[in-house]
Design a protein around this motif. Structure first.
Motif, PDB file in Angstrom:
ATOM      1  N   ASP A 108      -9.264 -13.934  25.152  1.00 23.96           N
ATOM      2  CA  ASP A 108      -9.688 -14.706  23.971  1.00 23.96           C
ATOM      3  C   ASP A 108     -11.133 -14.364  23.619  1.00 23.96           C
ATOM      4  OD1 ASP A 108     -11.336 -16.226  25.669  1.00 23.96           O
ATOM      5  OD2 ASP A 108     -10.012 -17.972  25.651  1.00 23.96           O
ATOM      6  N   GLU A 109     -11.644 -14.949  22.529  1.00 22.96           N
ATOM      7  CA  GLU A 109     -12.985 -14.625  22.052  1.00 22.96           C
ATOM      8  C   GLU A 109     -14.085 -15.073  23.010  1.00 22.96           C
ATOM      9  OE1 GLU A 109     -12.789 -16.362  18.111  1.00 22.96           O
ATOM     10  OE2 GLU A 109     -12.339 -14.394  17.254  1.00 22.96           O
ATOM     11  N   ALA A 110     -13.777 -16.001  23.920  1.00 19.99           N
ATOM     12  CA  ALA A 110     -14.765 -16.466  24.894  1.00 19.99           C
ATOM     13  C   ALA A 110     -14.758 -15.608  26.157  1.00 19.99           C
ATOM     14  CB  ALA A 110     -14.492 -17.926  25.255  1.00 19.99           C
ATOM     15  N   GLY A 111     -13.870 -14.615  26.205  1.00 23.56           N
ATOM     16  CA  GLY A 111     -13.796 -13.744  27.369  1.00 23.56           C
ATOM     17  C   GLY A 111     -12.833 -14.224  28.440  1.00 23.56           C
ATOM     18  N   VAL A 147      -7.978 -22.034  21.011  1.00 28.16           N
ATOM     19  CA  VAL A 147      -9.189 -21.964  20.192  1.00 28.16           C
ATOM     20  C   VAL A 147      -9.113 -20.896  19.098  1.00 28.16           C
ATOM     21  CG1 VAL A 147     -11.683 -21.576  20.252  1.00 28.16           C
ATOM     22  CG2 VAL A 147     -10.577 -22.853  22.081  1.00 28.16           C
ATOM     23  N   GLY A 148      -8.503 -19.785  19.389  1.00 26.57           N
ATOM     24  CA  GLY A 148      -8.514 -18.735  18.376  1.00 26.57           C
ATOM     25  C   GLY A 148      -7.636 -17.564  18.751  1.00 26.57           C
ATOM     26  N   PRO A 149      -7.876 -16.442  18.124  1.00 27.81           N
ATOM     27  CA  PRO A 149      -7.024 -15.266  18.344  1.00 27.81           C
ATOM     28  C   PRO A 149      -7.245 -14.660  19.729  1.00 27.81           C
ATOM     29  CG  PRO A 149      -8.865 -14.682  16.940  1.00 27.81           C
ATOM     30  CD  PRO A 149      -8.941 -16.173  17.161  1.00 27.81           C
ATOM     31  N   VAL A 150      -6.252 -13.873  20.163  1.00 25.35           N
ATOM     32  CA  VAL A 150      -6.348 -13.150  21.428  1.00 25.35           C
ATOM     33  C   VAL A 150      -6.147 -11.662  21.183  1.00 25.35           C
ATOM     34  CG1 VAL A 150      -5.556 -15.083  22.833  1.00 25.35           C
ATOM     35  CG2 VAL A 150      -3.898 -13.452  21.971  1.00 25.35           C
ATOM     36  N   LYS A 186     -17.392 -25.720  25.283  1.00 28.36           N
ATOM     37  CA  LYS A 186     -17.192 -24.393  25.866  1.00 28.36           C
ATOM     38  C   LYS A 186     -15.701 -24.172  26.092  1.00 28.36           C
ATOM     39  CE  LYS A 186     -19.118 -21.555  29.509  1.00 28.36           C
ATOM     40  NZ  LYS A 186     -19.965 -21.513  30.686  1.00 28.36           N
ATOM     41  N   ASP A 187     -15.235 -22.984  25.717  1.00 29.37           N
ATOM     42  CA  ASP A 187     -13.836 -22.605  25.931  1.00 29.37           C
ATOM     43  C   ASP A 187     -13.748 -21.977  27.321  1.00 29.37           C
ATOM     44  OD1 ASP A 187     -11.244 -21.654  25.948  1.00 29.37           O
ATOM     45  OD2 ASP A 187     -11.507 -20.268  24.277  1.00 29.37           O
ATOM     46  N   THR A 188     -13.096 -22.637  28.258  1.00 30.39           N
ATOM     47  CA  THR A 188     -12.912 -22.104  29.614  1.00 30.39           C
ATOM     48  C   THR A 188     -11.435 -21.945  29.973  1.00 30.39           C
ATOM     49  OG1 THR A 188     -12.960 -24.329  30.554  1.00 30.39           O
ATOM     50  CG2 THR A 188     -15.068 -23.145  30.434  1.00 30.39           C
ATOM     51  N   THR A 189     -10.594 -22.134  29.001  1.00 34.63           N
ATOM     52  CA  THR A 189      -9.158 -22.049  29.241  1.00 34.63           C
ATOM     53  C   THR A 189      -8.650 -20.662  28.841  1.00 34.63           C
ATOM     54  OG1 THR A 189      -8.950 -24.397  28.787  1.00 34.63           O
ATOM     55  CG2 THR A 189      -6.925 -23.088  28.721  1.00 34.63           C
ATOM     56  N   ALA A 190      -7.980 -20.033  29.783  1.00 34.53           N
ATOM     57  CA  ALA A 190      -7.423 -18.700  29.516  1.00 34.53           C
ATOM     58  C   ALA A 190      -6.253 -18.807  28.548  1.00 34.53           C
ATOM     59  CB  ALA A 190      -6.954 -18.061  30.820  1.00 34.53           C
ATOM     60  N   PRO A 191      -6.042 -17.762  27.754  1.00 36.28           N
ATOM     61  CA  PRO A 191      -4.882 -17.754  26.859  1.00 36.28           C
ATOM     62  C   PRO A 191      -3.577 -17.673  27.666  1.00 36.28           C
ATOM     63  CG  PRO A 191      -6.105 -15.688  26.685  1.00 36.28           C
ATOM     64  CD  PRO A 191      -6.852 -16.556  27.633  1.00 36.28           C
ATOM     65  N   VAL A 192      -2.494 -17.988  27.016  1.00 34.15           N
ATOM     66  CA  VAL A 192      -1.167 -17.873  27.626  1.00 34.15           C
ATOM     67  C   VAL A 192      -0.584 -16.539  27.168  1.00 34.15           C
ATOM     68  CG1 VAL A 192       1.157 -18.856  27.712  1.00 34.15           C
ATOM     69  CG2 VAL A 192      -0.848 -20.365  27.628  1.00 34.15           C
ATOM     70  N   ILE A 193      -0.041 -15.776  28.129  1.00 33.50           N
ATOM     71  CA  ILE A 193       0.535 -14.465  27.791  1.00 33.50           C
ATOM     72  C   ILE A 193       1.971 -14.400  28.288  1.00 33.50           C
ATOM     73  CG2 ILE A 193      -0.372 -13.397  29.888  1.00 33.50           C
ATOM     74  CD1 ILE A 193      -0.669 -10.786  28.204  1.00 33.50           C
ATOM     75  N   THR A 194       2.804 -13.737  27.501  1.00 28.24           N
ATOM     76  CA  THR A 194       4.193 -13.485  27.878  1.00 28.24           C
ATOM     77  C   THR A 194       4.446 -11.990  27.751  1.00 28.24           C
ATOM     78  OG1 THR A 194       4.848 -15.660  27.051  1.00 28.24           O
ATOM     79  CG2 THR A 194       6.600 -14.044  27.388  1.00 28.24           C
ATOM     80  N   ALA A 195       4.793 -11.361  28.871  1.00 25.74           N
ATOM     81  CA  ALA A 195       5.082  -9.922  28.867  1.00 25.74           C
ATOM     82  C   ALA A 195       6.478  -9.690  28.300  1.00 25.74           C
ATOM     83  CB  ALA A 195       5.009  -9.364  30.287  1.00 25.74           C
ATOM     84  N   PRO A 196       6.718  -8.504  27.751  1.00 26.30           N
ATOM     85  CA  PRO A 196       8.078  -8.172  27.309  1.00 26.30           C
ATOM     86  C   PRO A 196       9.029  -8.131  28.514  1.00 26.30           C
ATOM     87  CG  PRO A 196       6.488  -6.554  26.498  1.00 26.30           C
ATOM     88  CD  PRO A 196       5.775  -7.424  27.485  1.00 26.30           C
ATOM     89  N   ALA A 197      10.312  -8.174  28.243  1.00 25.22           N
ATOM     90  CA  ALA A 197      11.326  -8.107  29.308  1.00 25.22           C
ATOM     91  C   ALA A 197      11.235  -6.764  30.031  1.00 25.22           C
ATOM     92  CB  ALA A 197      12.717  -8.275  28.704  1.00 25.22           C
TER      93      ALA A 197
END
Length: 180
Positions: A82-85, A56-59, A21-32
């Motif tokens: 991510d695809e797992a929500g 795991v996959g695309p965001v 099970k994918d339970t890890t949130a994606p990493v995001i970087t906002a613009p400046a």
């Protein structure tokens, strides 16, 4: 399937179910953060695009950014899902400033004949424009009138809501009495 066997050759098997099970949130970087000069009550601002990665996959990247921004500070919230929500967020601050003073046009110098020791003159009123809006257009006209045989400088001041102001000078000349 797990199988256990003893020395006599007896065995028994049990299936095992493994769930990944994918339970890890994606990493995001906002613009400046962005600061932009206003072009009107609403300003179009190039804010860039956030980036996101996931093991795991695309965001999918979304934001609550409006199409145009008002004068002041707006916080844009970016979201990577991510695809797992699973999702994570990051913020970006967009500041629209009004640092441009209004523009005064149509100031006309005037020359009038004296009508007494103090002459009242109806001034030609200039126009003041500003991208965000002019709050006031004032002058320092002498309330009592203009003295005979003088040139008086009138200062027009235009101010916008951000406190930016500009001035323009108008001269009013009062010609002396003609004695016939």
């Amino acid at each position: 399937v797990w199988t256990a066997k003893d020395d006599a050759g007896n065995s028994s098997s049990v299936p095992q179910i493994v769930i990944v099970k994918d339970t890890t949130a994606p990493v995001i970087t906002a613009p400046a953060n962005v600061t932009e000069e206003s072009t009107g009550l609403q300003t179009t601002v190039a804010i860039g695009v956030a980036t996101g990665t996931d093991a795991v996959g695309p965001v999918t990247i979304t934001s609550n950014a409006p199409e145009t921004f008002p004068v002041g500070t707006t916080t844009v919230t970016w979201k990577a899902t991510d695809e797992a929500g699973n999702f994570s967020t990051a913020t970006q601050v967009v500041t629209v400033e009004d640092t441009t003073a209004p523009v005064i046009t149509g100031v006309v110098d005037m020359a009038e004949d004296a009508t007494g020791l103090l002459t009242q003159v109806t001034l030609t009123v200039p126009t003041a424009t500003d991208a965000v809006g002019v709050v006031s257009l004032t002058n320092d006209v002498p309330a009592a009138g203009y003295p005979v045989d003088s040139t008086t400088t009138v200062t027009w001041t235009a101010t916008d809501a951000a406190g930016n102001s500009s001035t323009s000078i108008q001269t009013v000349t009062i010609k002396p009495f003609l004695i016939t």
